[in-house]
Design a protein around this motif. Structure first.
Motif: not given
Lengths: 271, 263
Positions: A33, A35, A84, A152, A154-155, A157-159, A161-162, A164-166, B53, B73, B78, B84, B87, B90, B100, B103
């Protein structure tokens, strides 16, 4: 069948194979998931360096391969984070480096006997009791991590950047995932062989994704497909005297085909 | 009024070419800020840098705490520009996606309190009916509303939204901006919204921030809209924005009277 199960090496192989297949299936779901599924392929090539070093120094390949593969996986992480470059390119670079160094050591040592071939294609005969215990410990670690950090993982894995903001430490999760995968790869090369390890990480999760409608179902089906393919594959390998890795992966491919047919023509699970 | 997001001399570059240079601003609690600027001006990057980020240079504070030490947070919601899930397959439900956004727990269990929060957020965004559906099977607009519910579920004090309305139909867009206005007015939620649609959201926004590699302008909408000097300073893009606001509505949609044109 009873005769088959009465052999000590078969028992050890089945136990180690079951544990490592379950571990690879669980890790594979996240890798596929995210990649990062080819990381298993890259790590397995690096295993060749570990195995070659072990054969030159007459030490256990598993113990020599673990640090080599761990360092390489950290190298991939650094290439992605610091330099990078894309993940697949980083895997390709480290994989090529691992394979080249392994071949170089093999050539300088004047080549090896059939020991190396058994590592390349898998041989259930070579699994020791200590390695079976290590496989058990690995699976236990994965299950505990999943239990504690399921949301953590699954979150992230799914998104990512989001996540990280959690406040989720995504970098630490990724590093942990890749390092545990590295150890799984090393432990799996006895069962399926260096060339086929990545299939154990990729095929069961992909088949599971085709037939599941929840994340928990994916994890469950992936483990089922992985473990059953190891049982049937080892039995076929014993019956026909063929490398266990090949038979295990072919059974996995049958599961994948069946899952595809089910997803196409079976009940539409997403409706 | 207290400082919610503060940047001091923040700079960032993906490669050698700087994307942001010497960005400084201070967003106060309760502000509704419309972030505008030309394509490639660094608006999205600015939000990413503010949220950690992307790692920029300079000083960033969230709720008075330096970004590196910030851990509350749940106070920030956001919603990114892109969905997201690109693919297929999921396998998470819309309800799991909204979850999600919370927190407090990291493991596999879900508490009754958390479920109540999830349903409340889905109610707000009119997505309750999608709760059990696979997120990927929803339309882009429906996904965007579920993602807004995820941003709202922790009842954040600040909402950071990156062009959130592009995938929404007319009705959903109206509902979306009404909800944001309600959150801002009723709950004093601070909102930072990247938008190109100044005409539609102009009536809700209290401040404009014009970003083009740096913060060229940051002030009230009246200052932005009614000052000829500001328009000259900001150049063609900003003048176009002001003209758009005036022409679309026949008068200044932001209220008040323009000192220059008398409308």
């Amino acid at each position: 069948m009873i005769e088959f199960l009465s052999y000590g090496f078969v028992q050890k192989g089945l136990v180690a194979g079951t544990l490592v297949a379950a571990a690879c299936a669980l890790l594979g779901v996240f890798l596929v998931l995210k990649r990062l599924s080819l990381i298993g392929d890259g790590m397995s090539h690096v295993c060749l360096t570990g195995v070659a070093l072990a054969l030159v120094t007459s030490t256990q390949p598993v113990y020599m391969s673990v640090p080599v593969v761990l360092l390489s996986s950290l190298g991939i992480m650094k290439l992605v984070q610091k330099v990078r470059i894309y993940g697949d390119a980083a895997i390709g670079i480290v994989s090529a480096a691992g394979l080249s160094v392994g071949l170089l050591i093999t050539a300088l040592a004047g080549g090896f006997n059939t020991d190396l071939l058994s590592y390349l294609f898998g041989s259930i005969l070579t699994v020791s009791a200590a390695e079976a215990v290590l496989c058990g410990l690995l699976l236990l670690v994965i299950l505990v991590l999943l239990r504690l950090f399921y949301r953590d993982f699954t979150s992230a894995c799914f998104d990512e950047p989001f996540a990280k903001t959690r406040g989720i430490n995504v970098s630490l999760l990724n590093t942990g995932l890749i390092m545990v995968t590295s150890i799984a790869v090393v432990l799996a090369f006895k069962v399926v062989g260096i060339f086929l390890i990545s299939a154990l990480l990729i095929i069961p999760p992909v088949a599971a994704l085709l037939v599941s409608r929840t994340f928990r179902q994916v994890l469950g089906w992936a483990v089922c497909f992985g473990v059953i393919s190891v049982w049937v594959g080892i039995y076929i390998s014993f019956l026909w005297d063929i490398p266990s890795g090949a038979s295990i992966i072919l059974i996995n491919l049958l599961f994948l085909s069946g899952s595809y047919v089910f997803s196409k023509f079976g009940k539409k699970s997403h409706d | 009024m207290s400082s919610v997001l503060k940047a001091e001399k923040v700079s960032f570059a993906y490669t050698r070419v700087p994307v942001l240079e010497n960005v400084s601003f201070d967003v106060q609690s309760g502000d509704y800020v419309g972030i505008i600027g030309p394509n490639g001006g660094g608006k999205t990057t600015l939000l990413k840098v503010m949220l950690g980020l992307e790692r920029g240079r300079g000083k960033i504070e969230l709720f008075g705490t330096p970004l590196k030490q910030f851990n509350a947070w749940h106070k920030i919601g956001y919603l990114a520009q892109k969905s997201p899930v690109s693919q297929a397959r999921f396998p998470v439900s819309a309800q799991e996606v909204v979850l999600m956004g919370l927190t407090d727990h990291h493991g596999s269990g879900v508490s009754v309190g958390e479920l109540k929060q999830v349903y409340a957020a889905m109610q707000q965004t009119n997505t309750r009916q999608y709760a059990g559906k696979i997120f990927h099977d929803l339309s882009i607009g429906q996904q965007q509303r579920v993602l807004l519910a995820r941003a709202l579920v922790s009842q954040p004090e600040v909402l950071i939204l990156d062009e959130p309305s592009t995938a929404l139909d007319g009705t959903s867009r109206e509902m979306f901006f009404d909800l944001l206005a309600q959150l801002n007015q009723k709950y004093h939620t601070t909102i930072l919204l990247i938008t190109h649609d100044t005409g539609e959201v102009g009536k809700y926004i209290s401040k404009f921030m014009y970003v083009d590699k740096t913060v060229v302008f940051f002030g009230t909408k009246e200052e932005f809209c009614h000052s000829k000097a500001v328009a000259e300073k900001l150049g063609a893009f900003a003048q176009h924005t002001i003209d758009h606001l005036h022409n679309q509505h026949g008068h200044c949609p932001l209220g008040g009277t323009c000192q220059e044109c008398g409308k």
